[in-house]
Design a protein around this motif. Structure first.
Motif, PDB file in Angstrom:
ATOM      1  N   ASP A 179      30.334  31.950  61.929  1.00 53.69           N
ATOM      2  CA  ASP A 179      30.283  30.617  61.312  1.00 53.69           C
ATOM      3  C   ASP A 179      29.061  30.458  60.418  1.00 53.69           C
ATOM      4  OD1 ASP A 179      32.611  29.967  62.555  1.00 53.69           O
ATOM      5  OD2 ASP A 179      31.855  28.202  63.611  1.00 53.69           O
ATOM      6  N   ASN A 180      28.127  31.393  60.507  1.00 54.62           N
ATOM      7  CA  ASN A 180      27.004  31.415  59.565  1.00 54.62           C
ATOM      8  C   ASN A 180      27.521  31.546  58.134  1.00 54.62           C
ATOM      9  OD1 ASN A 180      27.697  34.073  60.776  1.00 54.62           O
ATOM     10  ND2 ASN A 180      26.430  34.860  59.125  1.00 54.62           N
ATOM     11  N   ASP A 181      28.728  32.076  58.002  1.00 54.04           N
ATOM     12  CA  ASP A 181      29.335  32.307  56.691  1.00 54.04           C
ATOM     13  C   ASP A 181      30.395  31.276  56.336  1.00 54.04           C
ATOM     14  OD1 ASP A 181      28.237  34.332  55.286  1.00 54.04           O
ATOM     15  OD2 ASP A 181      29.421  35.928  56.236  1.00 54.04           O
ATOM     16  N   LEU A 182      30.571  30.256  57.125  1.00 50.67           N
ATOM     17  CA  LEU A 182      31.641  29.292  56.828  1.00 50.67           C
ATOM     18  C   LEU A 182      31.428  28.692  55.434  1.00 50.67           C
ATOM     19  CD1 LEU A 182      32.376  27.123  60.013  1.00 50.67           C
ATOM     20  CD2 LEU A 182      33.877  28.786  58.900  1.00 50.67           C
ATOM     21  N   PRO A 183      32.482  28.666  54.616  1.00 50.94           N
ATOM     22  CA  PRO A 183      32.318  28.095  53.282  1.00 50.94           C
ATOM     23  C   PRO A 183      32.032  26.594  53.332  1.00 50.94           C
ATOM     24  CG  PRO A 183      34.623  28.691  53.675  1.00 50.94           C
ATOM     25  CD  PRO A 183      33.829  29.201  54.845  1.00 50.94           C
ATOM     26  N   VAL A 184      31.650  26.058  52.217  1.00 52.24           N
ATOM     27  CA  VAL A 184      31.378  24.634  51.966  1.00 52.24           C
ATOM     28  C   VAL A 184      30.077  24.136  52.590  1.00 52.24           C
ATOM     29  CG1 VAL A 184      32.254  22.272  51.956  1.00 52.24           C
ATOM     30  CG2 VAL A 184      33.867  24.190  51.823  1.00 52.24           C
ATOM     31  N   ALA A 185      29.832  24.432  53.880  1.00 56.30           N
ATOM     32  CA  ALA A 185      28.627  23.877  54.507  1.00 56.30           C
ATOM     33  C   ALA A 185      27.685  24.935  55.102  1.00 56.30           C
ATOM     34  CB  ALA A 185      29.002  22.857  55.582  1.00 56.30           C
ATOM     35  N   GLY A 186      28.130  26.179  55.201  1.00 51.86           N
ATOM     36  CA  GLY A 186      27.234  27.238  55.658  1.00 51.86           C
ATOM     37  C   GLY A 186      26.853  27.192  57.119  1.00 51.86           C
ATOM     38  N   SER A 187      27.523  26.356  57.892  1.00 51.43           N
ATOM     39  CA  SER A 187      27.243  26.323  59.331  1.00 51.43           C
ATOM     40  C   SER A 187      28.474  25.810  60.068  1.00 51.43           C
ATOM     41  CB  SER A 187      26.049  25.415  59.645  1.00 51.43           C
ATOM     42  OG  SER A 187      26.456  24.054  59.677  1.00 51.43           O
ATOM     43  N   ILE A 188      28.375  25.838  61.368  1.00 56.36           N
ATOM     44  CA  ILE A 188      29.459  25.380  62.247  1.00 56.36           C
ATOM     45  C   ILE A 188      29.845  23.929  61.939  1.00 56.36           C
ATOM     46  CG2 ILE A 188      27.940  24.549  64.095  1.00 56.36           C
ATOM     47  CD1 ILE A 188      29.910  25.933  66.095  1.00 56.36           C
ATOM     48  N   LYS A 189      28.921  23.178  61.323  1.00 50.86           N
ATOM     49  CA  LYS A 189      29.188  21.773  61.002  1.00 50.86           C
ATOM     50  C   LYS A 189      30.331  21.620  59.999  1.00 50.86           C
ATOM     51  CE  LYS A 189      25.763  20.112  63.471  1.00 50.86           C
ATOM     52  NZ  LYS A 189      25.081  21.361  63.864  1.00 50.86           N
TER      53      LYS A 189
END
Ligand SMILES: *Cc1c(COP(=O)(O)O)cnc(C)c1O
Length: 454
Positions: free
Chosen positions: A113-123
């Protein structure tokens, strides 16, 4: 007179719950939840929470995918689904074994989730979901949209104008503010983020560059949330994203369980009694790890074992659960200072709502020192070339803590899992990192390397 916390002195608390003694001394602890129950014995009726809510959340994500793909081209290749990879950590597993002297059996993965697009975090899971749900509600109730339509029309100017009549507000240590601010601004909402003192400058700058109003506080997270909530309630056109109480945030996170189940199946990883699944989740106020744990327990029942991890200086969920007093106690009540470099984890009082849901679901909580966050972060970079932020690294200690701490070993024994540990799957949930500026990433890494040499 001696200071009392809910009618008991600290000495009385320690006598009743000896673990508090080590917590006050900032020693890392491993706590096992004696109130963990089998899924069929748990009811959520009084919390108005059910599996169908998780499914509904996933359906909403699917409705919004065309819009997300249009607003954030980096999600196009995933068809607008905000999701992260599940990556096996073979080298890291060896590095942890050498460093911390113990043998982790089974396979170890990182949920990126460190790589999640749009927000860069689990948030990106919870925060964005709540904004989308609110936007959908506004558009539907004004007859501007129906659920069968292609939601990408929500990116058109007329909708932006419509949403600009409304505002969003949130109190945050940083990452939640980023997710609400980025998504809210993209839709056209006026967004105000109330930031606690520990929030990083680059997050404030990033938000301001998107036209978000950032209000800075000299106090900690709880105060920023309280003040944000108070101001938002005075404005009928304002929706307050309440990190301490929001069921929408929680459900946005929970949909991750459905996605993870699919990813495990794609990798032919079994989860059953003979193949137990262990998931380690960094915990701040509790919404993100709580929502994911809730979803996973519905899907995998007794075959999944969820552990939260908190900094030794901010063990709010542990304190709430171990005392049984939930959000009626804060770490500061016990003289614990709530100062940690784990962004998003500097929370002194857990969410009462999440604490309640976790009572019978969570397997346990361990705490970790800030120095180990940096060491693990550097080890991960060296062995797997993956960069994460310090708070996310907390999850990497999970498999080792479980087998090295007495309480962890007892947990495995009491569930007769010893014989299956070589077929276990361990997932460390990396909660953030990709938006951290390059020079800060380098500082984190250098600090970790220095600590590893000591
Ligand atoms: C917010 C956050 C968490 C914890 O989520 P909570 O919902 O506050 O428990 C963990 N890691 C990172 C990087 C976060 O931003």
């Amino acid at each position: 007179m001696e200071k009392k916390i809910l009618d008991k002195t600290i000495e009385q608390w320690i006598k009743e719950r000896p673990i508090i003694s080590d917590m006050i001394a900032y020693k890392p602890v491993f706590w096992v939840n004696d109130d963990l129950k089998d899924q069929e014995a748990v009811t959520y009726d009084n919390l108005e929470l059910a599996w169908k809510d998780v499914l509904e959340a996933e359906e909403r994500w699917i409705r919004f995918a065309p819009l997300i793909s249009r607003l954030f081209p980096e999600t196009e290749k995933q068809n607008g689904v905000i999701e992260s990879a599940l990556v096996e950590l073979s080298n890291m597993k060896d590095a942890i074994r050498n460093r911390y002297k113990g043998t982790v059996e089974g396979r170890m993965f990182l949920k990126c989730d460190n790589d999640l697009p749009v927000a860069g975090s689990i948030k990106a899971r919870g925060g964005i979901y709540e904004v989308l749900k609110h936007a959908e509600h506004l558009a539907l109730s004004h007859n501007l949209l129906n659920k069968e339509q292609d939601y990408s029309i929500l990116a058109e100017t007329e909708f932006k104008q419509f949403f600009s009549r409304y505002s969003l507000a949130v109190g945050s240590t940083g990452n939640l503010g980023l997710s609400i601010g980025i998504m809210g601004a993209a839709l056209g909402f006026k967004v105000t983020v109330h930031m606690s003192a520990d929030a990083k400058q680059w997050k404030k700058d990033l938000l301001r560059s998107k036209g978000v109003t950032v209000v800075e506080y000299e106090s900690d997270y709880s105060k920023a949330v309280e003040e944000g909530r108070r101001l938002a309630l005075q404005d009928p056109m304002c929706h307050f994203v309440d990190d301490e109480h929001s069921k929408d945030l929680f459900l946005g996170y929970s949909a991750a369980a459905i996605r993870l189940k699919r990813q495990l199946a794609e990798k032919n990883i079994k989860v059953d009694k003979q193949n137990p699944l262990f998931v380690y989740l960094p915990c701040g106020v509790g919404g993100a790890p709580g929502g994911i744990c809730f979803g996973l327990k519905q899907l995998f029942k007794e075959d999944v074992h969820c552990f939260f991890v908190e900094p030794t200086h901010s063990p709010c969920m542990l304190l709430g659960l171990a005392t049984g007093e939930n959000d009626h106690v804060s770490v500061q009540d016990f003289g614990i200072d709530n100062i940690t470099e784990g962004d998003g984890l500097a929370v002194g009082r857990a969410s009462g709502f999440v604490g309640k849901v976790m009572e019978n679901l969570l397997s346990g909580i361990y705490t970790i020192e800030d120095n180990d966050l940096y060491k693990l972060l550097a080890l991960l970079k060296d062995t797997e070339n993956i960069e994460i932020e310090p708070s996310a690294a907390a999850s990497l200690m999970g498999p080792m803590a479980l087998i090295k701490e007495k309480a962890g070993v007892a947990y495995i024994r009491s569930r007769k899992l010893e014989q299956y540990m070589n077929a276990a799957t361990h997932i460390a949930w990396a909660t953030g990192g990709s938006f951290v500026p390059v020079d800060m990433k380098e500082d984190f890494y250098e600090k970790g390397k220095r600590l590893l040499r000591e």
